[in-house]
Write an enzyme that holds these catalytic residues in place. Structure first.
Site, PDB file in Angstrom:
ATOM      1  CG  HIS A   1       4.470   9.166   3.362  1.00 43.12           C
ATOM      2  ND1 HIS A   1       3.939   8.923   4.509  1.00 43.12           N
ATOM      3  CD2 HIS A   1       4.519   8.077   2.904  1.00 43.12           C
ATOM      4  CE1 HIS A   1       4.513   7.779   5.022  1.00 43.12           C
ATOM      5  NE2 HIS A   1       4.359   6.328   3.743  1.00 43.12           N
TER       6      HIS A   1
ATOM      7  CG  ASP B   1      -0.156   0.135   2.508  1.00 42.26           C
ATOM      8  OD1 ASP B   1       1.134  -0.778   2.818  1.00 42.26           O
ATOM      9  OD2 ASP B   1      -0.104   0.831   3.767  1.00 42.26           O
TER      10      ASP B   1
ATOM     11  CD  GLU C   1       4.715   0.271   7.313  1.00 38.13           C
ATOM     12  OE1 GLU C   1       5.431   1.044   7.424  1.00 38.13           O
ATOM     13  OE2 GLU C   1       3.570   1.545   5.882  1.00 38.13           O
ATOM     14  CD  GLU C   2       2.713   4.405   4.005  1.00 39.66           C
ATOM     15  OE1 GLU C   2       2.917   4.385   5.023  1.00 39.66           O
ATOM     16  OE2 GLU C   2       3.336   4.357   3.049  1.00 39.66           O
TER      17      GLU C   2
ATOM     18  CG  ASP D   1       8.962  -0.382   4.541  1.00 39.35           C
ATOM     19  OD1 ASP D   1       8.655   0.974   3.677  1.00 39.35           O
ATOM     20  OD2 ASP D   1       8.395   0.087   5.468  1.00 39.35           O
TER      21      ASP D   1
END
Length: 400
Positions: A373, A77, A169-170, A192
């Site tokens: 992001h 995600d 995960e987000e 990550d």
């Protein structure tokens, strides 16, 4: 590697915090099916999607002896930012100047001095209207390319290698359903991280608290001694928090409180805070402080406030520090590749924060991206390749 990465980032997989299911968005499941096909094409074995949308696969050992089984994990995600119609732009031999994303958006070196670290390299940026998705599709790409290389080069000896690509995960949920026993690794790595050399085995302890204030809405012309303005109470509550213990004024091992959102009207206000600290004792004190805030509001305004607080994840260093094999192996792999390991705490968390507490030590390794992001996100192709190479070298060293 570039073509694989471009393919992945153009597949929209944003997670949804308001959803009550895993995966939180159907697009993640569709992406999982794409990854299954790619794993089959590479030639891995035991490939499947489990009940909680984790893609699992195995690259079998080519050794005649038993060595630890290593896992590599990335998430599918992307964050809560526009992620549809991602149009990656390729800048070859970056010259160190400002990067024009579109007519309105320029990534300025004066605002992003980290760009100076990429002179002469190939950068992949956004077009200024979406995020890129290098967090964590650069990680998925690095793992895919690493196992493909190992599969194509059997002269490189390695033990069993497990691969997992997970959802959500987000929004901090996917790892809750990670099945350590099913995965079957002795230790693992989340791929990550961020810039070249990052190797992280400490993360925040994390909690969230939601304050709900119930006010009384009365016409302002006749409100005296009747109205309770939830907006005013919310302002009082906010001012009880220390103004310097916030993300914009903290770094390193310093913890913080973050007001994430306010939904406020006269009759009702809801405030969501997150609590972060590396030290478990300080973390518990911060949670106690948040409860004291609630008591002070009630003392001043009456019984108009309720709150809900819950832990989100813990500092994975508590677990990994007891068995540093994974960290030492990754450190040596990077040094062999002439990559300087940057061993610093994550001022955040990864799936490894939760997975480590499930009994699988899981530090975090860089992916070669920055400014995650948002529209200024970018990835460096050469550093993504070094992430891939680090995975390969970890596998090789583990076989010795």
């Amino acid at each position: 590697m570039l073509e694989r990465f471009k393919k992945y980032v153009q597949f929209e997989t944003r997670s949804d915090e308001s959803s009550k299911v895993i995966p939180s968005t159907p697009s993640q499941y569709e992406f999982a099916k794409l990854l299954v096909e790619d794993l089959k094409e590479i030639g891995l074995e035991n490939i499947y999607i489990n009940d909680f949308c984790f893609v699992n696969a195995t690259l079998p050992s080519n050794l005649d002896k038993k060595v630890p089984t290593i896992g590599f994990i990335s998430h599918m995600d992307t964050a809560d930012f526009e992620a549809r119609n991602v149009k990656p732009q390729i800048i070859e031999k970056y010259d160190g100047t400002d990067i024009v994303l579109n007519k309105e958006k320029i990534m300025k070196v004066s605002e992003f001095p980290n760009l100076k670290n990429y002179l002469g390299k190939t950068l992949i940026t956004t077009d200024g209207t979406t995020l890129l998705g290098a967090d964590d599709k650069a990680g998925i790409t690095a793992i895919m390319e690493a196992v493909k290389y190992l599969k194509d080069h059997p002269e490189i000896k390695h033990g069993d290698i497990k691969v997992a690509f997970g959802p959500d995960e987000e929004i901090g949920r996917g790892a809750d359903k990670f099945n350590v026993e099913e995965f079957g690794a002795d230790f693992a790595y989340t791929i990550d991280g961020g810039s070249l050399g990052e190797l992280q085995y400490e993360s925040f302890n994390a909690a969230q608290i939601i304050y709900t204030i119930t006010g009384v809405s009365v016409h302002p012309g006749s409100a005296k001694d009747k109205m309770i303005n939830a907006n005013t109470v919310a302002g009082y509550l906010i001012n009880l928090f220390p103004e310097n213990e916030v993300p914009e004024h903290t770094s390193g091992y310093e913890g913080f409180y973050l007001l994430c959102s306010i939904d406020s009207k006269i009759e009702k206000a809801e405030l969501t805070y997150i609590i972060r600290d590396f030290d478990r004792d300080n973390f518990e004190k911060r949670k106690e402080f948040c409860e004291e805030v609630a008591k002070k509001v009630i003392e001043k305004f009456g019984n108009i406030l309720e709150y809900e607080m819950f832990d989100q994840y813990y500092n994975m260093g508590e677990i990994i520090s007891k068995d540093m094999r994974s960290v030492e192996l990754a450190k040596k792999a990077m040094e062999n590749l002439e990559i300087k390991p940057i061993i610093e705490p994550i001022r955040g968390g990864t799936d490894g924060s939760k997975i480590s507490f499930m009994g699988l030590p899981t530090p975090n390794i860089f992916v070669g991206g920055e400014n995650f992001h948002g529209e200024y996100e970018f990835a460096c192709l050469e550093d993504m390749k070094k992430s891939r190479d680090t995975i390969i070298e970890i596998a090789r060293l583990n076989a010795e």
